[in-house]
Scaffold this active site. Structure first.
Site, mmCIF file in Angstrom:
data_model
loop_
_atom_site.group_PDB
_atom_site.id
_atom_site.type_symbol
_atom_site.label_atom_id
_atom_site.label_comp_id
_atom_site.label_asym_id
_atom_site.label_seq_id
_atom_site.Cartn_x
_atom_site.Cartn_y
_atom_site.Cartn_z
ATOM 1 N N ARG A 81 45.080 39.995 37.148
ATOM 2 C CA ARG A 81 44.912 39.902 38.574
ATOM 3 C C ARG A 81 43.964 38.756 38.870
ATOM 4 N NH1 ARG A 81 42.302 43.956 43.107
ATOM 5 N NH2 ARG A 81 41.817 42.248 44.521
ATOM 6 N N ARG A 90 48.594 39.970 45.029
ATOM 7 C CA ARG A 90 48.016 40.368 43.725
ATOM 8 C C ARG A 90 49.093 40.983 42.854
ATOM 9 N NH1 ARG A 90 43.978 43.570 46.243
ATOM 10 N NH2 ARG A 90 43.786 41.640 47.415
ATOM 11 N N ASP A 93 46.718 46.130 42.294
ATOM 12 C CA ASP A 93 45.487 46.557 42.949
ATOM 13 C C ASP A 93 45.416 48.070 42.778
ATOM 14 O OD1 ASP A 93 43.210 46.563 44.627
ATOM 15 O OD2 ASP A 93 44.432 47.061 46.351
ATOM 16 N N ASP A 95 43.130 51.162 43.912
ATOM 17 C CA ASP A 95 42.021 51.627 44.743
ATOM 18 C C ASP A 95 41.765 53.109 44.489
ATOM 19 O OD1 ASP A 95 41.599 49.162 45.894
ATOM 20 O OD2 ASP A 95 42.776 49.577 47.681
HETATM 21 N N1 LIG Z 1 37.070 53.224 46.575
HETATM 22 C C1 LIG Z 1 37.129 51.978 46.048
HETATM 23 N N2 LIG Z 1 38.148 51.637 45.239
HETATM 24 C C2 LIG Z 1 38.223 50.383 44.711
HETATM 25 N N3 LIG Z 1 37.304 49.395 44.934
HETATM 26 C C3 LIG Z 1 36.279 49.717 45.731
HETATM 27 C C4 LIG Z 1 36.144 51.000 46.322
HETATM 28 N N4 LIG Z 1 35.021 51.032 47.077
HETATM 29 C C5 LIG Z 1 34.481 49.810 46.964
HETATM 30 N N5 LIG Z 1 35.205 49.013 46.160
HETATM 31 C C6 LIG Z 1 34.839 47.624 45.877
HETATM 32 O O1 LIG Z 1 35.761 46.778 46.557
HETATM 33 C C7 LIG Z 1 35.665 45.504 45.917
HETATM 34 C C8 LIG Z 1 36.816 44.653 46.344
HETATM 35 O O2 LIG Z 1 37.970 45.213 45.774
HETATM 36 P P1 LIG Z 1 39.323 44.405 45.944
HETATM 37 O O3 LIG Z 1 39.125 42.965 45.615
HETATM 38 O O4 LIG Z 1 40.386 45.171 45.229
HETATM 39 O O5 LIG Z 1 39.509 44.513 47.513
HETATM 40 P P2 LIG Z 1 40.924 44.552 48.212
HETATM 41 O O6 LIG Z 1 41.809 45.476 47.414
HETATM 42 O O7 LIG Z 1 41.411 43.180 48.473
HETATM 43 O O8 LIG Z 1 40.578 45.214 49.597
HETATM 44 P P3 LIG Z 1 40.485 46.799 49.815
HETATM 45 O O9 LIG Z 1 39.257 47.210 49.079
HETATM 46 O O10 LIG Z 1 40.407 46.899 51.293
HETATM 47 O O11 LIG Z 1 41.737 47.417 49.252
HETATM 48 C C9 LIG Z 1 35.630 45.870 44.439
HETATM 49 O O12 LIG Z 1 34.962 44.866 43.704
HETATM 50 C C10 LIG Z 1 34.886 47.202 44.433
HETATM 51 O O13 LIG Z 1 33.566 46.997 43.954
HETATM 52 N N1 LIG Z 2 51.262 46.748 52.334
HETATM 53 C C1 LIG Z 2 50.131 46.504 51.666
HETATM 54 N N2 LIG Z 2 49.221 45.672 52.186
HETATM 55 C C2 LIG Z 2 48.065 45.435 51.500
HETATM 56 C C3 LIG Z 2 47.825 46.048 50.261
HETATM 57 C C4 LIG Z 2 48.804 46.927 49.747
HETATM 58 O O1 LIG Z 2 48.649 47.518 48.648
HETATM 59 N N3 LIG Z 2 49.914 47.123 50.467
HETATM 60 N N4 LIG Z 2 46.675 45.799 49.578
HETATM 61 C C5 LIG Z 2 45.759 45.002 50.100
HETATM 62 C C6 LIG Z 2 44.511 44.805 49.347
HETATM 63 O O2 LIG Z 2 43.531 45.467 49.992
HETATM 64 C C7 LIG Z 2 45.915 44.323 51.380
HETATM 65 N N5 LIG Z 2 47.163 44.593 52.022
#
Ligand SMILES: Nc1ncnc2c1ncn2[C@@H]1O[C@H](COP(=O)(O)OP(=O)(O)OP(=O)(O)O)[C@@H](O)[C@H]1O
Ligand SMILES: Nc1nc2c(c(=O)[nH]1)N=C(CO)CN2
Length: 162
Positions: A81, A90, A93, A95
């Site tokens: 990634r 990406r 991802d 979460d």
């Molecule tokens: N519940 C969580 N799950 C995953 N990452 C988290 C969470 N809470 C905070 N983070 C933090 O979010 C930071 C950014 O993660 P990432 O780059 O995947 O963001 P994103 O996926 O683009 O946006 P989002 O977090 O809105 O999905 C990570 O480095 C992590 O430290």
């Molecule tokens: N539909 C969709 N949109 C996104 C997604 C995702 O998984 N699905 N992940 C993101 C990263 O935060 C930003 N936008």
């Protein structure tokens, strides 16, 4: 063991294969329980990119929340990634949506995920594998009445579940 719920998303390369590979890697430390159907979803937060595939998965783990984040970030890194613009494209991802009995908000980690309430691409798959009241103090169906679920289309069961 603690129950956790994850959201997985991908919009680069072989998206189905990316999801399958990520789940296989996750299973090493997270005894994967339920996996939702696969959904094709309109990009959220940054619209000028390809559509995503999204799933939700549940599992049981002995990892602490911080260890689980390090584990999921290691999987993202191992799948090459590359960070682009925020909310951008990406390969994978992962979460952390929910971790049983945990409510936290630190620099690195917020649980429940801070944007869980506003994302139909998370709520629709999650509703398939969890109780409506799985998010403390919330109802998934009520949240979906707010977000709507346009742009989240089920494309069928994960092919690797066969
Ligand atoms: N519940 C969580 N799950 C995953 N990452 C988290 C969470 N809470 C905070 N983070 C933090 O979010 C930071 C950014 O993660 P990432 O780059 O995947 O963001 P994103 O996926 O683009 O946006 P989002 O977090 O809105 O999905 C990570 O480095 C992590 O430290
Ligand atoms: N539909 C969709 N949109 C996104 C997604 C995702 O998984 N699905 N992940 C993101 C990263 O935060 C930003 N936008």
């Amino acid at each position: 063991m603690s129950k956790v719920y994850l959201s997985l998303g991908t919009n680069m390369g072989d998206r189905l294969e990316n999801l399958r590979a990520a789940l296989e890697l996750l299973d090493e430390n997270l005894h994967i329980g339920k996996v939702s159907s696969v959904y094709e979803t309109e990009p959220w937060g940054f619209e000028d990119q390809d559509r995503f595939l999204n799933i939700a998965a549940s599992g049981d783990t002995d990892l602490s929340p911080e260890e689980l984040l390090s584990f999921t970030q290691g999987i993202e890194a191992s799948m090459k990634r590359v960070k682009t613009v925020r909310y951008g494209p990406r390969v994978i991802d992962v979460d952390i949506l929910l971790y049983e009995g945990v409510k936290m908000d630190t620099e690195r980690l917020t649980i429940p995920h801070p944007r869980i309430r506003e994302r139909a691409f998370v709520l629709v798959p999650l509703m398939e594998i969890a109780e409506d009241d799985v998010i403390p103090g919330e109802s998934i169906s009520a949240l979906l009445k707010e977000t709507g679920s346009e742009g989240v289309v089920c494309i069928g069961e994960a092919p690797w579940k066969g």
